[in-house]
Structure formats: C-alpha cells, structure tokens
Scaffold this active site. Sequence first.
Site, short mmCIF file in Angstrom:
data_model
loop_
_atom_site.label_atom_id
_atom_site.label_comp_id
_atom_site.label_asym_id
_atom_site.label_seq_id
_atom_site.Cartn_x
_atom_site.Cartn_y
_atom_site.Cartn_z
N PHE A 105 -15.63 -37.72 -65.57
CA PHE A 105 -17.01 -37.58 -66.05
C PHE A 105 -16.95 -36.79 -67.37
O PHE A 105 -16.57 -35.63 -67.39
CB PHE A 105 -17.87 -36.83 -65.04
CG PHE A 105 -18.15 -37.57 -63.76
CD1 PHE A 105 -17.85 -38.92 -63.63
CD2 PHE A 105 -18.72 -36.91 -62.69
CE1 PHE A 105 -18.12 -39.60 -62.45
CE2 PHE A 105 -19.00 -37.58 -61.50
CZ PHE A 105 -18.70 -38.93 -61.38
N PRO A 108 -9.92 -27.90 -56.71
CA PRO A 108 -10.06 -28.06 -58.16
C PRO A 108 -8.76 -27.92 -58.93
O PRO A 108 -8.50 -28.69 -59.86
CB PRO A 108 -11.06 -26.96 -58.54
CG PRO A 108 -11.88 -26.75 -57.32
CD PRO A 108 -10.90 -26.93 -56.18
N ALA A 161 -32.73 -40.14 -49.18
CA ALA A 161 -32.43 -38.72 -49.36
C ALA A 161 -32.88 -37.91 -48.16
O ALA A 161 -33.82 -38.29 -47.46
CB ALA A 161 -33.12 -38.19 -50.62
N LYS A 218 -11.60 -41.02 -49.11
CA LYS A 218 -12.08 -42.21 -49.82
C LYS A 218 -11.37 -43.46 -49.32
O LYS A 218 -11.99 -44.52 -49.17
CB LYS A 218 -11.86 -42.06 -51.33
CG LYS A 218 -12.72 -41.01 -52.00
CD LYS A 218 -12.54 -41.09 -53.51
CE LYS A 218 -13.49 -40.14 -54.23
NZ LYS A 218 -13.43 -40.32 -55.70
N THR A 259 -34.90 -26.22 -53.59
CA THR A 259 -35.14 -25.57 -54.88
C THR A 259 -36.28 -26.25 -55.62
O THR A 259 -36.54 -27.44 -55.43
CB THR A 259 -33.88 -25.64 -55.75
OG1 THR A 259 -33.57 -27.02 -56.03
CG2 THR A 259 -32.69 -25.00 -55.05
N THR A 265 -30.21 -38.03 -55.95
CA THR A 265 -30.69 -36.80 -56.58
C THR A 265 -29.54 -35.84 -56.91
O THR A 265 -29.78 -34.72 -57.35
CB THR A 265 -31.71 -36.07 -55.68
OG1 THR A 265 -31.09 -35.78 -54.41
CG2 THR A 265 -32.94 -36.93 -55.44
#
EC number: 1.1.1.319
Length: 318
Positions: free
Chosen positions: A153, A260, A32, A131, A40, A10
């Site tokens: 992406f 980031p 999940a 990872k 939400t 999800t």
Amino acid sequence: MEKIIIYGGTGYIGKFMVRASLSFSHPTFIYARPLTPDSTPSSVQLREEFRSMGVTIIEGEMEEHEKMVSVLRQVDVVISALSVPMYPSQLLIIDAIKAAGNIKRFLPSEFGSEEDRIKPLPPFESVLEKKRIIRRAIEAAELPYTYVSANCFGAYFVNYLLHPSPHPNRDDDIVIYGTGETKFVLNYEEDIAKYTIKVACDPRCCNRIVIYRPPKNIISQNELISLWEAKSGLSFKKVHMPDEQLVRLSQELPQPQNIPVSILHSIFVKGDLMSYEMRKDDIEASNLYPELEFTSIDGLLDLFISGRAPPPTLAEFE
C-alpha cells in the site's frame, strides 16, 4: 451493472474500495458490525458519509448466517477487505456464498504479498497461512474467485518509511532495512481499489491471480529516500537496521509485535515481492485497462507535499 458488497468497507483499504465502486456507478453495499456506544465519532461520521453517497449499509455479525445469505442474494460480487484478526471469519462468508448460490465472484482479503509463492519469517508466515486456508476453502467450494496481489500500500508505506508531513520543516532519522537496495512495489491505495473493482467484474480475471506490478512502481528504499529528499528539500540521517537485527527481533518480540518486523524483513531484505517470475496464467493489472493508470511514485510523493495523502496508520494483527 454488478451489485457489489464489501466486507470491511469501513476499514483502511475498504474505504478506498467503497469509493472506487461508487465511482464506477456500481450499486454498493457494506456489511458491517453494528455501531455501539463505544464507537468512535469518526466511525459514525464515515457511515453517515457513505449513506449520503448512496451506499447501503447492512449491520450484522459474521455469525448471522441467514442474514448474510439474505443479503448476498441481493448482490453479484463479494469483496472482503477484512483486517488480519478477521481473516478466519471469511470461512463464514464462504458458507454464506455457497448457501446463497448466486455470487458471480468472491475476492478474499488479500491485497498484499502473493502468499503461495513466498516463505517469510515465521511470524509473517503465520499470517500468510491464514490467507492460504481461505484460498483452499474457496477452491474446495468451487466458488468463482479472483486473488489480488497488490503488493505494498503506497501511502501506508511512505508514511511508515519516510514519516512525511505536508510541510516538512525538520530533519529526521530514516531507518533503512537491510542495504536499502532491495526492490519492492509501491501502489497508491486509490489505484489498488479502482483496479480491484474492475477485475472483480472482469470475466478475464475469473479464477485467476491478478498481480499489481506496474514497472514504473518498482523501487528500492534508497531510491525512494533520494526521490523524497529531492522533492522535499530535506536531507535525512540514514540509520541502517541489518538483516540479523530484524531476524532477532522477530524471534524475541512477543506476538503480535513480531509480525511487523517480519513483514519488513520479507519486503525490504528478502525482496519477496519481486522474488518470483510471473506465470503464464498470471495477469498483470497495469496491462488490463487502457483508461486506467497507476499513480507513479513521484505522483504519490506529490500527494504528501500537497497535504492530500492519507494520514499515518498502523495495521492490526490481533
């Protein structure tokens, strides 16, 4: 037809994985966390939508070992699309896969940089190390795996770099990281998901690294901006953020805000996505399936012009 379970189904990329699995007629499961009163409305709606499409949703916690083992014995392939804060919990998935004893393939949550071949700034390096720990645990357990390096992406980074809208009506500043000439790879999320479902069930990809590097989707920031200006009819003011500023921000910003900027440095300044040659045992995804084709960058931008692209979002790092 392999039965596929998706952890994180999800979430951002997980939603694409679920829809891709269904499009290929795989019996599709999601593991999940249970919904809570604080969930939400969009989360509730998404689960209802998936159930109406035939997805089996099992609600449970990662620590519920026996429940996970029981669920895994009903499926063939496990795909993890968990977000960065959940990476360590994949060790619990590995334990459950070992106990179940029937899983034909495990794809851990990767889908970005090829972590064993790059060394970015420390904040991003700490993410990649998580990872690597999962990779080494998979190999130590001798589980059948496929590692997917999907690079950027596409919609996520078009939103981030160009902040487009369906009907752009104002000029805006665009930040260029470094010189803007560094090449990177931009793949649409829908294609990443479709190829991932295919490689997860492909014997040729077992215990291999699959890299999504279609030649037509290799581009620089300057080329991407020029393409967007031509397509949108807008002219943008370009603001350069040099290498040194990104490095300084990675050192001065608190955790996790420093991650980031370290990723931006890795992709758009160092060029880590294109910094290594393909090895003879690597598989380049665009050569695998004649019936599939990666959306071109031009086609990806068309989705934004028409208002059909995914909305902006930001990755979670804690």
